[in-house]
Design a protein around this motif. Structure first.
Motif, PDB file in Angstrom:
ATOM      1  N   GLY A 357       1.121  -1.043  -0.298  1.00  0.00           N
ATOM      2  CA  GLY A 357      -0.077  -0.015  -0.027  1.00  0.00           C
ATOM      3  C   GLY A 357       1.024   1.397  -0.027  1.00  0.00           C
ATOM      4  N   HIS A 358       0.385   2.449  -0.879  1.00  0.00           N
ATOM      5  CA  HIS A 358       1.463   3.628  -0.785  1.00  0.00           C
ATOM      6  C   HIS A 358       0.653   4.584  -1.065  1.00  0.00           C
ATOM      7  N   VAL A 359       1.176   5.625   0.470  1.00  0.00           N
ATOM      8  CA  VAL A 359      -0.083   6.896   0.840  1.00  0.00           C
ATOM      9  C   VAL A 359       0.755   7.901  -0.033  1.00  0.00           C
ATOM     10  N   THR A 360      -0.419   8.388  -0.713  1.00  0.00           N
ATOM     11  CA  THR A 360       0.095   9.115  -2.181  1.00  0.00           C
ATOM     12  C   THR A 360       0.094  10.400  -1.206  1.00  0.00           C
ATOM     13  N   ALA A 361      -0.968  10.918  -0.466  1.00  0.00           N
ATOM     14  CA  ALA A 361      -1.109  12.619   0.180  1.00  0.00           C
ATOM     15  C   ALA A 361      -1.703  11.722   1.417  1.00  0.00           C
ATOM     16  N   VAL A 362      -1.812  13.067   2.259  1.00  0.00           N
ATOM     17  CA  VAL A 362      -2.706  13.211   3.069  1.00  0.00           C
ATOM     18  C   VAL A 362      -2.386  14.345   4.221  1.00  0.00           C
ATOM     19  N   THR A 363      -3.211  15.092   4.212  1.00  0.00           N
ATOM     20  CA  THR A 363      -3.224  16.743   4.242  1.00  0.00           C
ATOM     21  C   THR A 363      -4.827  17.081   5.275  1.00  0.00           C
ATOM     22  N   VAL A 364      -4.354  17.276   7.123  1.00  0.00           N
ATOM     23  CA  VAL A 364      -5.286  18.418   7.739  1.00  0.00           C
ATOM     24  C   VAL A 364      -5.526  19.645   7.406  1.00  0.00           C
ATOM     25  N   ALA A 365      -6.694  20.586   7.016  1.00  0.00           N
ATOM     26  CA  ALA A 365      -6.904  21.336   7.960  1.00  0.00           C
ATOM     27  C   ALA A 365      -6.175  22.340   8.708  1.00  0.00           C
ATOM     28  N   PRO A 366      -5.446  23.331   8.285  1.00  0.00           N
ATOM     29  CA  PRO A 366      -4.537  23.868   9.944  1.00  0.00           C
ATOM     30  C   PRO A 366      -5.793  23.709  11.081  1.00  0.00           C
ATOM     31  N   GLU A 367      -7.165  24.351  11.086  1.00  0.00           N
ATOM     32  CA  GLU A 367      -7.593  24.698  12.462  1.00  0.00           C
ATOM     33  C   GLU A 367      -8.109  23.197  12.775  1.00  0.00           C
ATOM     34  N   PHE A 368      -8.256  22.220  11.682  1.00  0.00           N
ATOM     35  CA  PHE A 368      -8.253  20.536  12.100  1.00  0.00           C
ATOM     36  C   PHE A 368      -7.736  19.981  13.214  1.00  0.00           C
ATOM     37  N   ARG A 369      -5.659  19.905  12.891  1.00  0.00           N
ATOM     38  CA  ARG A 369      -5.236  19.928  13.000  1.00  0.00           C
ATOM     39  C   ARG A 369      -4.895  19.151  14.927  1.00  0.00           C
ATOM     40  N   ARG A 370      -4.160  18.644  15.847  1.00  0.00           N
ATOM     41  CA  ARG A 370      -3.431  18.417  16.309  1.00  0.00           C
ATOM     42  C   ARG A 370      -5.070  17.305  17.141  1.00  0.00           C
ATOM     43  N   GLN A 371      -5.807  16.865  16.404  1.00  0.00           N
ATOM     44  CA  GLN A 371      -7.276  15.862  16.809  1.00  0.00           C
ATOM     45  C   GLN A 371      -6.842  14.556  15.785  1.00  0.00           C
ATOM     46  N   GLN A 372      -6.119  14.199  16.200  1.00  0.00           N
ATOM     47  CA  GLN A 372      -5.567  12.441  15.421  1.00  0.00           C
ATOM     48  C   GLN A 372      -6.407  12.393  14.359  1.00  0.00           C
ATOM     49  N   LEU A 373      -6.462  12.962  13.764  1.00  0.00           N
ATOM     50  CA  LEU A 373      -7.843  12.116  12.026  1.00  0.00           C
ATOM     51  C   LEU A 373      -6.279  12.614  10.965  1.00  0.00           C
ATOM     52  N   ALA A 374      -4.762  12.651  11.164  1.00  0.00           N
ATOM     53  CA  ALA A 374      -4.500  11.473   9.755  1.00  0.00           C
ATOM     54  C   ALA A 374      -3.980  10.249  10.722  1.00  0.00           C
ATOM     55  N   LYS A 375      -3.698  10.218  11.779  1.00  0.00           N
ATOM     56  CA  LYS A 375      -3.570   9.081  12.877  1.00  0.00           C
ATOM     57  C   LYS A 375      -4.843   8.201  12.110  1.00  0.00           C
ATOM     58  N   LYS A 376      -6.136   8.153  12.657  1.00  0.00           N
ATOM     59  CA  LYS A 376      -7.228   7.301  11.852  1.00  0.00           C
ATOM     60  C   LYS A 376      -7.095   7.710   9.968  1.00  0.00           C
ATOM     61  N   LEU A 377      -6.921   8.096   9.707  1.00  0.00           N
ATOM     62  CA  LEU A 377      -6.918   8.166   8.046  1.00  0.00           C
ATOM     63  C   LEU A 377      -5.868   6.853   8.050  1.00  0.00           C
ATOM     64  N   MET A 378      -4.979   7.085   8.561  1.00  0.00           N
ATOM     65  CA  MET A 378      -3.191   6.141   7.892  1.00  0.00           C
ATOM     66  C   MET A 378      -3.783   4.638   8.254  1.00  0.00           C
ATOM     67  N   ASN A 379      -4.412   4.729   9.958  1.00  0.00           N
ATOM     68  CA  ASN A 379      -4.714   3.210  10.154  1.00  0.00           C
ATOM     69  C   ASN A 379      -5.818   2.920   9.457  1.00  0.00           C
ATOM     70  N   LEU A 380      -6.584   3.372   8.882  1.00  0.00           N
ATOM     71  CA  LEU A 380      -7.400   3.156   7.472  1.00  0.00           C
ATOM     72  C   LEU A 380      -6.989   2.047   6.400  1.00  0.00           C
ATOM     73  N   LEU A 381      -5.934   2.933   6.283  1.00  0.00           N
ATOM     74  CA  LEU A 381      -5.287   2.064   4.943  1.00  0.00           C
ATOM     75  C   LEU A 381      -4.273   1.225   4.985  1.00  0.00           C
ATOM     76  N   GLU A 382      -4.039   1.645   6.366  1.00  0.00           N
ATOM     77  CA  GLU A 382      -3.140   0.330   6.701  1.00  0.00           C
ATOM     78  C   GLU A 382      -4.231  -1.582   6.795  1.00  0.00           C
ATOM     79  N   ASP A 383      -5.295  -1.307   7.402  1.00  0.00           N
ATOM     80  CA  ASP A 383      -6.174  -2.134   7.439  1.00  0.00           C
ATOM     81  C   ASP A 383      -6.595  -2.154   6.342  1.00  0.00           C
ATOM     82  N   ILE A 384      -7.172  -1.639   5.291  1.00  0.00           N
ATOM     83  CA  ILE A 384      -7.138  -2.080   3.930  1.00  0.00           C
ATOM     84  C   ILE A 384      -6.405  -2.406   2.818  1.00  0.00           C
TER      85      ILE A 384
END
Length: 461
Positions: A357-384
């Protein structure tokens, strides 16, 4: 007066004592009788036990049935009547397997197995044994089976696994499956993944594609999908038969003359014969045999084409629904709060142990950072990648100067696999970071390279 009363009491006491003594004597006699009865029963029990033990040691538990029957292959056991098949010199492995299961179920003594098996041998099998026993003494069932294999077994040079890998479907799925099971039964220690690969690779191309699409986990699923695909193709061919017949009849043949089909626009039209020259002239004008005008022929062809396209669309919808049902089995929900603005892109690529699996891009809007959203997306790709695509690892590229991102990926379990020189716009180096998945048991995919590479050396980017 007192003496009279006392004498009456004494007489009553004496009578009571006499009655008690008589009752005691009767009970003693009864106890002696019961004791004699118990001794007699114990003696009888010991005699019966001796008879049963002597009978079981000298007689096999399998006895011919006393009930009249026309089937001489039936034997009566303590549970049911079982068929003990005969051996005529063919299908040795199946016969030996049935014998051993019969012996196991009926608890046949080891010394009785050979004698019982001899009673079920016929034709060339018994002829061989009558000759063989003149020079050999077979008392062990294993030695007896070894002698049978040497005489009636398959050739020692047969390569069942080689035949299994070369097996190809040339008729129906049923015939192919039966041959596959026959060869697979002669092999030992083959993995389920290897058997699935052998079975699918031997299918016809039009069936193989439909089976591979669902990625069967075992050979039984592959067989079921193959039968379903065959039935779908047969149903489609049955509905297309009329169209194919009309379409093929529109081409000229090399015969001297053919019958002209009745005009569908007219009724009761007489059938006439045409010469080869007339057929060629009609063909050059764009006319078909069954129609007098090109417009009629084209109209009929278009109607047939529309019918076939409609049928194909129906089958396409059915296939899409089945694919969706199969994909939904691996789908699970991920819930994000309202207003979470993120951008994420990933894919799977590669071949063999480089399938990842390859992560092409992951970006979170500044006002929504530090909420572990990128971690959730990364875990989702890893599970798939791990559970659905069965990849060996997940990788990503990050700028060598992006320290915060590198630290975040390291917390998620990624390691720096290699440095890629001038990866970003030919100016800045990039880091190839990887995380091994469950399929990579030995973690080969995350062993770091000792030297940097250039973008031209990358297998996938």
């Amino acid at each position: 007066m007192a003496d009279s009363t006392r004498s009456q009491d004494i007489r009553r006491i004496e009578d009571a004592i006499r009655h008690l003594k008589e009752s005691s004597d009767k009970q003693a006699e009864a106890m002696v009788g019961i004791k004699d009865l118990v001794l007699a029963l114990n003696l009888k029990y010991e005699q019966i036990l001796k008879k049963v033990s002597s009978f079981s040691s000298s007689v096999s538990p399998i006895i011919p049935t006393r009930e009249p029957t026309n089937n001489q292959n039936q034997w009566q056991t303590r549970f049911a009547k079982l068929d003990f098949s005969k051996f005529f010199g063919e299908d040795l492995e199946d016969w030996v397997y049935k014998c051993e299961k019969f012996f196991e179920f009926s608890t046949i003594d080891e010394t009785q197995k050979v004698r019982l098996a001899l009673m079920r041998m016929e034709d060339r099998a018994i002829y061989w044994f009558r000759w063989y026993e003149k020079t050999h003494i077979l008392r062990s069932w294993r030695k007896f089976v070894g002698a049978l294999i040497a005489r009636f077994g398959d050739s020692l040079f047969d390569d069942a696994m080689g035949q299994l890998t070369k097996l190809r479907q040339i008729s129906t799925i049923k015939t192919y499956q039966e041959k596959f099971e026959e060869l697979a039964n002669k092999t030992n220690g083959l993995s389920e993944e290897f058997l699935v690969s052998c079975f699918v690779s031997g299918l016809k191309d039009e069936i193989k594609a439909g089976v591979q699409m669902f990625r069967p986990k075992n050979v039984f699923q592959a067989m079921g999908l193959a039968r379903l695909q065959e039935e779908t193709i047969e149903a489609l061919a049955k509905k297309n038969r009329v169209y194919s017949k009309n379409y093929n009849s529109s081409f000229p043949t090399s015969s001297r003359s053919v019958e002209l089909a009745p005009n569908p626009m007219e009724s009761a039209t007489a059938v006439k014969k045409m010469t080869q020259k007339e057929l060629e002239e009609k063909w050059m004008k764009g006319l078909c045999y069954g129609w007098d005008t090109a417009v009629t022929a084209a109209d009929t062809m278009l109607r047939d084409r529309d019918a076939i396209l409609k049928l194909w669309k129906e089958h396409l919808v059915q296939s899409q629904q089945k694919m969706k049902q199969q994909a939904d089995k691996h789908r699970y929900e991920r819930v994000f709060a309202v207003g979470d603005w993120v951008y994420f892109m990933g894919k799977v690529e590669g071949q063999g142990e480089s399938w990842h699996g390859h992560v092409t891009a992951v970006t979170v809007a500044p006002e929504f950072r530090r909420q572990q959203l990128a971690k959730k997306l990364m875990n989702l790709l890893e599970d798939i990648s791990d559970k659905i695509d069965k990849a060996y690892f997940v990788d990503l590229f990050v700028r060598a100067s992006n320290t915060p991102a590198i630290k975040m990926y390291e917390k998620l379990g990624y390691i720096i696999y290699r440095r890629v020189l001038r990866y970003y716009s030919g100016e800045e180096d990039g880091l190839d970071m990887r995380k091994a998945l469950s399929r990579d048991v030995e973690k080969k995919s995350i062993i770091p390279l000792k030297r940097p590479v250039t973008p031209d050396e990358l297998e996938y980017d």
